[in-house]
Motif scaffolding. Structure first.
Motif, short mmCIF file in Angstrom:
data_model
loop_
_atom_site.label_atom_id
_atom_site.label_comp_id
_atom_site.label_asym_id
_atom_site.label_seq_id
_atom_site.Cartn_x
_atom_site.Cartn_y
_atom_site.Cartn_z
N ARG A 48 0.83 -1.20 0.00
CA ARG A 48 0.00 0.00 0.00
C ARG A 48 0.86 1.25 0.00
O ARG A 48 1.90 1.31 0.67
CB ARG A 48 -0.94 0.01 1.21
N ALA A 49 0.41 2.26 -0.73
CA ALA A 49 1.09 3.55 -0.77
C ALA A 49 0.47 4.48 0.26
O ALA A 49 -0.56 4.16 0.87
CB ALA A 49 0.97 4.15 -2.18
N ALA A 50 1.08 5.64 0.42
CA ALA A 50 0.62 6.60 1.42
C ALA A 50 -0.85 6.99 1.20
O ALA A 50 -1.62 7.12 2.16
CB ALA A 50 1.51 7.84 1.39
N GLU A 51 -1.24 7.14 -0.07
CA GLU A 51 -2.63 7.54 -0.35
C GLU A 51 -3.63 6.43 0.00
O GLU A 51 -4.78 6.70 0.33
CB GLU A 51 -2.80 7.96 -1.81
N ASP A 52 -3.18 5.17 -0.08
CA ASP A 52 -4.05 4.06 0.32
C ASP A 52 -4.32 4.10 1.82
O ASP A 52 -5.47 3.95 2.26
CB ASP A 52 -3.41 2.72 -0.05
N TYR A 53 -3.26 4.30 2.59
CA TYR A 53 -3.43 4.41 4.04
C TYR A 53 -4.29 5.61 4.41
O TYR A 53 -5.10 5.56 5.34
CB TYR A 53 -2.06 4.53 4.73
N LEU A 54 -4.13 6.69 3.65
CA LEU A 54 -4.93 7.89 3.92
C LEU A 54 -6.42 7.61 3.71
O LEU A 54 -7.26 8.06 4.50
CB LEU A 54 -4.47 9.04 3.02
N MET A 55 -6.75 6.86 2.67
CA MET A 55 -8.16 6.52 2.43
C MET A 55 -8.68 5.59 3.52
O MET A 55 -9.83 5.71 3.96
CB MET A 55 -8.33 5.89 1.05
N MET A 56 -7.85 4.64 3.97
CA MET A 56 -8.27 3.76 5.07
C MET A 56 -8.49 4.57 6.35
O MET A 56 -9.41 4.30 7.11
CB MET A 56 -7.22 2.66 5.28
N GLN A 57 -7.64 5.57 6.57
CA GLN A 57 -7.84 6.48 7.71
C GLN A 57 -9.17 7.21 7.60
O GLN A 57 -9.89 7.38 8.59
CB GLN A 57 -6.71 7.52 7.76
N THR A 58 -9.50 7.62 6.38
CA THR A 58 -10.75 8.34 6.14
C THR A 58 -11.96 7.46 6.47
O THR A 58 -12.91 7.90 7.13
CB THR A 58 -10.83 8.81 4.68
N VAL A 59 -11.92 6.21 6.03
CA VAL A 59 -13.00 5.27 6.33
C VAL A 59 -13.15 5.11 7.84
O VAL A 59 -14.25 5.16 8.40
CB VAL A 59 -12.75 3.91 5.65
N ALA A 60 -12.01 4.93 8.52
CA ALA A 60 -12.03 4.74 9.98
C ALA A 60 -12.59 5.95 10.70
O ALA A 60 -13.35 5.83 11.67
CB ALA A 60 -10.62 4.42 10.49
N SER A 61 -12.24 7.15 10.22
CA SER A 61 -12.71 8.37 10.87
C SER A 61 -14.20 8.60 10.63
O SER A 61 -14.90 9.13 11.49
CB SER A 61 -11.90 9.59 10.39
N VAL A 62 -14.70 8.19 9.47
CA VAL A 62 -16.14 8.30 9.19
C VAL A 62 -16.93 7.37 10.10
O VAL A 62 -17.96 7.74 10.67
CB VAL A 62 -16.43 7.99 7.70
N ILE A 63 -16.45 6.14 10.26
CA ILE A 63 -17.13 5.17 11.14
C ILE A 63 -17.00 5.60 12.60
O ILE A 63 -17.96 5.52 13.37
CB ILE A 63 -16.54 3.76 10.93
N ASP A 64 -15.80 6.06 12.99
CA ASP A 64 -15.55 6.61 14.33
C ASP A 64 -16.01 5.66 15.44
O ASP A 64 -16.73 6.06 16.36
CB ASP A 64 -16.23 7.98 14.46
N ALA A 65 -15.60 4.42 15.36
CA ALA A 65 -16.04 3.41 16.33
C ALA A 65 -15.29 3.52 17.64
O ALA A 65 -14.11 3.88 17.67
CB ALA A 65 -15.85 2.01 15.74
N ASP A 66 -15.97 3.20 18.73
CA ASP A 66 -15.32 3.15 20.05
C ASP A 66 -14.51 1.87 20.21
O ASP A 66 -13.46 1.87 20.85
CB ASP A 66 -16.38 3.22 21.16
N LEU A 67 -15.04 0.78 19.66
CA LEU A 67 -14.40 -0.54 19.77
C LEU A 67 -14.28 -1.14 18.37
O LEU A 67 -15.28 -1.24 17.66
CB LEU A 67 -15.24 -1.47 20.65
N ILE A 68 -13.09 -1.53 17.99
CA ILE A 68 -12.86 -2.09 16.66
C ILE A 68 -12.24 -3.47 16.80
O ILE A 68 -11.13 -3.62 17.31
CB ILE A 68 -11.94 -1.19 15.82
#
Length: 273
Positions: free
Chosen positions: A15-35
């Protein structure tokens, strides 16, 4: 998270930096307390997706056993928002199918306990069961026989929690279509546990996960849409609101995100308790 690793030995994990950035975006949208996470090689690659200043990581004990491994590993675990009080228990190792000579080669259940004010603790298990038996009968192949033994081990854990009066949630990759009419694993789990001790919160969750899958035969990436669910969240009745039972939902990636970024071949499954 499909081979979340920075070791570069798996094509799915490159994965490149932009891939990780998109995964971060998904995680921040979900904003789960427990993963409940699966297929993560260690804290370093996970920190590229989930902010370690925001989350505490609780990895399977197997991460210590394979600490010096040169190849990528698929560890289970939990990411918990800071401020949530947690007891980190030893893994539930029977899911690895141990023998007298080894601790077992399959993935363990990562086990934590979340403490809550004026409510019982929640005992949480993140699992990743044997692949290769999505809907076949037990007798058909070796993967199904191993999954059969893992279901039995899971039932033992559930029955122990029931006898102790402990509320629990099991979340992760069951690698089996639990919601299909003729499947056997969920029926077997119900048969081997105490009556009315188990609820599948993802029983009615529609599945339509857009993803890219690497075809080892053609050495090419293929676009796929998974319309059956293998990721599930199951719970004890006391862990949820009985008047308004929650239903899990699937977070679906957009076509653009799947075509542009190296995400995962699984879509997150979410439930609000």
């Amino acid at each position: 998270m499909e081979w979340l690793s920075d070791k570069g030995d798996r094509v799915q994990g490159k994965r490149a930096a932009e891939d990780y950035l998109m995964m971060q975006t998904v995680a921040s949208v979900i904003d789960a307390d427990l993963i409940a996470f699966q297929e993560v090689d260690g804290p370093e690659p996970l920190s590229k997706v989930l902010d370690p200043l925001k989350y505490d990581f609780y990895f399977s004990d197997r991460v210590k056993r394979y600490k010096r491994s040169r190849g990528s590993n698929q560890f289970t675990g939990w990411a918990v928002k800071k401020g949530v009080e947690v007891i980190d228990h030893k893994d539930y190792q029977p899911l690895g199918l141990p023998t007298f000579l080894s601790g077992g080669d399959l993935r363990y259940g990562a086990y934590i306990e979340v403490l809550r004010e004026n409510e019982p603790s929640l005992h949480l298990l993140s699992i990743h069961l044997k692949s290769g038996c999505f809907e076949k009968a037990v007798r058909r192949n070796n993967s199904c026989k191993k999954l059969d033994r893992q279901i039995e081990a899971l039932a033992i854990w559930i029955n122990a929690k029931h006898k102790l009066g402990q509320e629990f949630i099991i979340a992760g990759d069951f690698n089996h279509y639990l919601n299909e009419r003729n499947e056997w694993a969920w029926k077997q789990l119900l048969d081997q546990t105490e009556p009315n001790s188990l609820i599948n919160l993802s029983a009615s969750t529609p599945a339509k996960c857009k993803a890219r899958k690497f075809n080892y035969r053609t050495k090419r990436w293929e676009h796929v849409v998974y319309q059956k669910l293998i990721d599930h969240i199951i719970a004890s009745p006391g862990a949820i609101d009985k008047q308004f039972p929650p239903e899990a939902k699937q977070y679906k990636y957009s076509y653009h995100a799947v075509a542009t970024y190296r995400l995962s071949d699984h879509c997150p499954v979410i439930v609000d308790l």
